[in-house]
Design a protein around this motif. Structure first.
Motif, PDB file in Angstrom:
ATOM      1  N   GLU A 195      12.427   4.158  10.015  1.00 35.22           N
ATOM      2  CA  GLU A 195      12.574   3.350   9.060  1.00 35.22           C
ATOM      3  C   GLU A 195      13.989   3.231   8.271  1.00 35.22           C
ATOM      4  OE1 GLU A 195       9.164   3.287   6.555  1.00 35.22           O
ATOM      5  OE2 GLU A 195       7.699   3.646   8.411  1.00 35.22           O
TER       6      GLU A 195
ATOM      7  N   LEU B  34       8.562  14.950   1.743  1.00 31.96           N
ATOM      8  CA  LEU B  34       8.593  14.529   2.968  1.00 31.96           C
ATOM      9  C   LEU B  34       9.506  15.594   3.883  1.00 31.96           C
ATOM     10  CD1 LEU B  34       6.744  12.212   3.519  1.00 31.96           C
ATOM     11  CD2 LEU B  34       8.933  10.829   3.168  1.00 31.96           C
TER      12      LEU B  34
ATOM     13  N   ILE C 283      15.219   6.520   3.221  1.00 36.32           N
ATOM     14  CA  ILE C 283      13.929   6.497   2.265  1.00 36.32           C
ATOM     15  C   ILE C 283      14.638   6.025   0.679  1.00 36.32           C
ATOM     16  CG2 ILE C 283      12.435   8.195   0.799  1.00 36.32           C
ATOM     17  CD1 ILE C 283      12.408   9.750   3.441  1.00 36.32           C
ATOM     18  N   GLY C 284      13.720   4.813   0.434  1.00 39.32           N
ATOM     19  CA  GLY C 284      14.116   4.599  -0.883  1.00 39.32           C
ATOM     20  C   GLY C 284      13.105   3.432  -1.360  1.00 39.32           C
ATOM     21  N   MET C 285      12.691   3.682  -2.602  1.00 42.97           N
ATOM     22  CA  MET C 285      11.536   3.056  -2.817  1.00 42.97           C
ATOM     23  C   MET C 285      11.741   1.742  -3.370  1.00 42.97           C
ATOM     24  SD  MET C 285       8.849   5.130  -2.683  1.00 42.97           S
ATOM     25  CE  MET C 285       7.579   4.580  -3.447  1.00 42.97           C
ATOM     26  N   THR C 286      13.072   1.266  -3.718  1.00 41.95           N
ATOM     27  CA  THR C 286      13.316   0.075  -4.094  1.00 41.95           C
ATOM     28  C   THR C 286      14.830  -0.381  -3.345  1.00 41.95           C
ATOM     29  OG1 THR C 286      14.665   0.776  -6.169  1.00 41.95           O
ATOM     30  CG2 THR C 286      12.258   0.206  -6.644  1.00 41.95           C
TER      31      THR C 286
ATOM     32  N   ILE D  71      10.613  12.133  -3.794  1.00 43.29           N
ATOM     33  CA  ILE D  71       9.636  11.822  -2.510  1.00 43.29           C
ATOM     34  C   ILE D  71      10.208  12.204  -1.214  1.00 43.29           C
ATOM     35  CG2 ILE D  71       8.729  10.029  -0.888  1.00 43.29           C
ATOM     36  CD1 ILE D  71       7.850   8.419  -3.577  1.00 43.29           C
TER      37      ILE D  71
ATOM     38  N   THR E  59       4.996  10.171  14.698  1.00 42.57           N
ATOM     39  CA  THR E  59       4.661  11.859  14.296  1.00 42.57           C
ATOM     40  C   THR E  59       3.592  12.185  15.292  1.00 42.57           C
ATOM     41  OG1 THR E  59       2.696  11.019  12.808  1.00 42.57           O
ATOM     42  CG2 THR E  59       4.965  11.219  11.894  1.00 42.57           C
TER      43      THR E  59
ATOM     44  N   ASP F  62       4.031   6.457  12.008  1.00 42.15           N
ATOM     45  CA  ASP F  62       2.858   7.064  12.116  1.00 42.15           C
ATOM     46  C   ASP F  62       2.658   7.570  13.696  1.00 42.15           C
ATOM     47  OD1 ASP F  62       0.243   8.224  11.987  1.00 42.15           O
ATOM     48  OD2 ASP F  62      -1.072   6.183  11.421  1.00 42.15           O
TER      49      ASP F  62
ATOM     50  N   VAL G 126      10.703  10.037   9.792  1.00 41.86           N
ATOM     51  CA  VAL G 126      10.652   8.696   8.644  1.00 41.86           C
ATOM     52  C   VAL G 126      11.915   8.053   8.638  1.00 41.86           C
ATOM     53  CG1 VAL G 126      10.144   7.746   6.711  1.00 41.86           C
ATOM     54  CG2 VAL G 126       8.362   9.521   7.384  1.00 41.86           C
TER      55      VAL G 126
ATOM     56  N   MET H 173       0.765  -1.143  -0.240  1.00 49.76           N
ATOM     57  CA  MET H 173       0.013   0.025  -0.172  1.00 49.76           C
ATOM     58  C   MET H 173       0.970   1.226  -0.035  1.00 49.76           C
ATOM     59  SD  MET H 173      -2.864   1.612   2.645  1.00 49.76           S
ATOM     60  CE  MET H 173      -3.813   0.010   3.068  1.00 49.76           C
ATOM     61  N   LEU H 174       2.051   0.909  -0.166  1.00 51.56           N
ATOM     62  CA  LEU H 174       3.188   2.129   0.093  1.00 51.56           C
ATOM     63  C   LEU H 174       2.725   3.242   1.275  1.00 51.56           C
ATOM     64  CD1 LEU H 174       5.218   3.601  -1.386  1.00 51.56           C
ATOM     65  CD2 LEU H 174       3.864   5.080  -2.614  1.00 51.56           C
ATOM     66  N   ARG H 175       3.145   2.372   2.433  1.00 50.61           N
ATOM     67  CA  ARG H 175       2.768   3.391   3.651  1.00 50.61           C
ATOM     68  C   ARG H 175       3.981   3.310   4.522  1.00 50.61           C
ATOM     69  NH1 ARG H 175       1.181  -0.223   7.395  1.00 50.61           N
ATOM     70  NH2 ARG H 175       0.805  -2.482   6.601  1.00 50.61           N
ATOM     71  N   VAL H 176       3.923   4.091   5.365  1.00 54.61           N
ATOM     72  CA  VAL H 176       5.017   4.127   6.579  1.00 54.61           C
ATOM     73  C   VAL H 176       4.497   3.128   7.446  1.00 54.61           C
ATOM     74  CG1 VAL H 176       5.837   6.470   6.053  1.00 54.61           C
ATOM     75  CG2 VAL H 176       3.919   5.989   7.722  1.00 54.61           C
TER      76      VAL H 176
END
Lengths: 149, 149
Positions: free
Chosen positions: A84, A122, A87-90, A118, A12, A9, A80, A1-4
């Motif tokens: 986590e 952010l 940040i890297g989508m892949t 992205i 924050t 959450d 974030v 779902m492309l979520r943190v």
DNA sequence: CGAAAGTGGACCGAAATGGTACGGTTTTCG
DNA sequence: CGAAAACCGTACCATTTCGGTCCACTTTCG
């Protein structure tokens, strides 16, 4: 779902509570109450935030937590990343050498650019922004080209 | 790490291969070879892409797959949505009613705005863009700024 | 008919997630 | 000076998700 993750959450939310408290030092328990979360959970994420230097901790009786910086100087991106990691989508756009066909994969470089966009989105939102109510005025600059349902 | 799943990553690669083949119909096997992926994996993600209307399928001998639209008319956001469902950074910003303290959570609305900004970043990159080498020229159309307050 | 190809669904092992608990250490305060 | 309040580190477990594989079925074409 492309979520943190949920923890991010929650982080924050807790950070917002901290921001609202100004320079006051709040215990994990008080934080948990105000954020409506369980103490162990709050405790856990607070540790990570402390480790990342976003929050200061004080031990002993009357100890607790406080933001390390001004709310306006803390971005959502930092929260974030604290929770986590990078940040890297892949996978391959974060660490090279994992994928045995990097050399003939023309997609990789393009993903890195998307990542950057992205990360910037952010990074452009600060904790101070999160404290404000979401003004009903201009939602987002340009209308979306994609139906997101 | 704030990333899309591997399947989504693979999907972009397969879609790129499809885009390069133009209007030619390619079988799952050929697709797998060109993308350097396993057939069952390619097969699986292709099913989802067909379901979302991004790809057309043809059954029977000499069957296979083909893009349903021009590469320039397919965005990365659509591929992500096809593979992972609605883009939303937090649970509660996608589906309301899950979180029992939505009413006193000032963070929710702001997350929705961030979601939109990210969706836009994804929507601004097309399959045609992914085919090009990541030239130092036009990076990503416009690094979006999230308009808050 | 029969081989090639997609379709749908089931299945499984591994990893991540999220919660929780416990024992230890530091500091304050009566 | 000792007990209590807090934070600290680590470990544990249940659940879900993810990645990957396989199979039985259907469709099409020669």
């Amino acid at each position: 779902m492309l979520r943190v993750s949920k923890l991010t959450d929650y982080a924050t939310v807790v950070m917002t509570v901290l921001a609202e408290a100004g320079s006051e030092v709040l215990s994990a328990q008080v934080l948990a109450e105000r954020a409506r979360l369980e103490i162990p959970t709050v405790s856990k994420l607070l540790k990570q935030l402390v480790h990342s230097g976003l929050v200061e901790s004080f031990r002993g009786v009357n100890g607790g937590y406080r933001l390390a910086r001004e709310p306006a100087a803390i971005s959502v991106a930092e929260i974030v990343v604290a929770m986590e990691g990078p940040i890297g989508m892949t996978e391959c756009s974060v660490t090279s050498g994992l994928c045995d066909h990097e050399h003939h994969c023309g997609v990789r470089g393009n993903w890195q650019r998307i990542n950057q966009a992205i990360a910037e989105a952010l990074a452009s939102v600060t904790l101070a922004d999160m404290m404000k109510p979401p003004g009903p005025k201009r939602p987002v600059p340009t209308p979306l080209r994609v139906a997101l349902a």
